[in-house]
Scaffold this motif. Sequence first.
Motif, short mmCIF file in Angstrom:
data_model
loop_
_atom_site.label_atom_id
_atom_site.label_comp_id
_atom_site.label_asym_id
_atom_site.label_seq_id
_atom_site.Cartn_x
_atom_site.Cartn_y
_atom_site.Cartn_z
N LEU A 30 0.78 -1.23 -0.02
CA LEU A 30 -0.11 -0.06 0.30
C LEU A 30 0.86 1.10 -0.13
O LEU A 30 0.57 2.30 -0.82
N LEU A 31 1.89 1.33 0.84
CA LEU A 31 2.83 2.30 1.04
C LEU A 31 3.55 2.60 -0.45
O LEU A 31 3.69 3.74 -0.98
N ALA A 32 3.90 1.43 -1.05
CA ALA A 32 4.55 1.32 -2.35
C ALA A 32 3.79 2.02 -3.35
O ALA A 32 4.20 3.01 -4.28
N ALA B 221 4.64 5.55 -5.47
CA ALA B 221 4.57 5.50 -6.81
C ALA B 221 3.64 6.83 -7.49
O ALA B 221 4.10 7.60 -8.34
N ARG B 222 2.48 7.03 -6.92
CA ARG B 222 1.54 8.03 -7.22
C ARG B 222 2.03 9.38 -6.82
O ARG B 222 1.89 10.38 -7.95
N ALA B 223 2.78 9.58 -5.76
CA ALA B 223 3.45 10.45 -5.17
C ALA B 223 4.66 11.04 -6.20
O ALA B 223 5.00 12.20 -6.35
N ARG B 224 5.12 10.15 -6.92
CA ARG B 224 6.08 10.49 -7.83
C ARG B 224 5.71 10.90 -9.25
O ARG B 224 6.59 11.06 -10.17
N PRO C 226 -5.96 -3.89 -6.26
CA PRO C 226 -6.32 -3.78 -4.99
C PRO C 226 -5.45 -4.85 -3.98
O PRO C 226 -5.23 -5.84 -4.51
N VAL C 227 -4.88 -4.12 -3.14
CA VAL C 227 -3.96 -4.81 -2.13
C VAL C 227 -4.82 -5.57 -0.97
O VAL C 227 -4.22 -6.87 -0.74
N VAL C 228 -5.83 -5.11 -0.44
CA VAL C 228 -6.67 -5.80 0.42
C VAL C 228 -8.23 -5.52 0.50
O VAL C 228 -8.38 -4.61 -0.20
N ASP D 203 -1.42 6.34 3.00
CA ASP D 203 -0.61 7.70 3.37
C ASP D 203 0.47 7.20 4.11
O ASP D 203 0.40 6.93 5.27
N PRO D 204 1.80 7.74 3.67
CA PRO D 204 3.10 7.46 4.49
C PRO D 204 3.12 8.39 5.41
O PRO D 204 3.78 8.03 6.56
N ILE D 205 2.45 9.57 5.58
CA ILE D 205 2.43 10.37 6.40
C ILE D 205 1.77 10.22 7.93
O ILE D 205 2.63 9.92 8.95
N ASP D 206 0.80 9.62 7.78
CA ASP D 206 -0.11 9.26 8.93
C ASP D 206 -0.03 7.95 8.98
O ASP D 206 -0.55 7.19 10.03
N GLY D 207 0.15 7.14 8.24
CA GLY D 207 0.06 5.47 8.14
C GLY D 207 -1.28 4.97 8.31
O GLY D 207 -1.39 3.78 8.68
N ASP D 208 -2.33 5.63 8.39
CA ASP D 208 -3.67 5.49 8.59
C ASP D 208 -4.82 5.69 7.64
O ASP D 208 -5.85 4.95 7.61
#
Length: 141
Positions: free
Chosen positions: A39-41, A45-48, A56-58, A75-80
């Motif tokens: 999910l973070l990867a 990729a989208r952020a780049r 879908p991952v899950v 979201d890598p900032i809040d992880g939630d």
Amino acid sequence: MKRICESVDMQFVGDIKRSDLSIIVAVKKLITDEEREQLLANAAARARGQAIDPLPVVKLFTPDAHATWLLTELDPIDGDTAYGLCDLGLCMPALGTVRLSDLETIRGPRNLPVLRDLHFNPRFTLSEYTRRAQADGSVND
């Protein structure tokens, strides 16, 4: 990962009869470490600026209601905050975000929590699931 096993007595309507369901539940955890990494990867990729249309991952769902979430990013900032196809069972599935911490607090009409579909194997990209869900009025997989 710490797991507990609980037996849930479920009453289904229609042609499905009452049965006991044994559920293996990850304590306070809706996604695995591997799913979190993917999910973070996808989010990175989208952020780049990559144009991605991931599988879908899950898949998360309410076993005693008709809500389903097909998640592709975190979201890598809040992880939630997760992104994906959200279907609250109101015939209006849409792409959007949801907080995993909020999903952990949801209980359906029989007081069952949101669960991860352990047998989910995505067959389509997120855009195709979205197209089909919007045409059908719900996620069907």
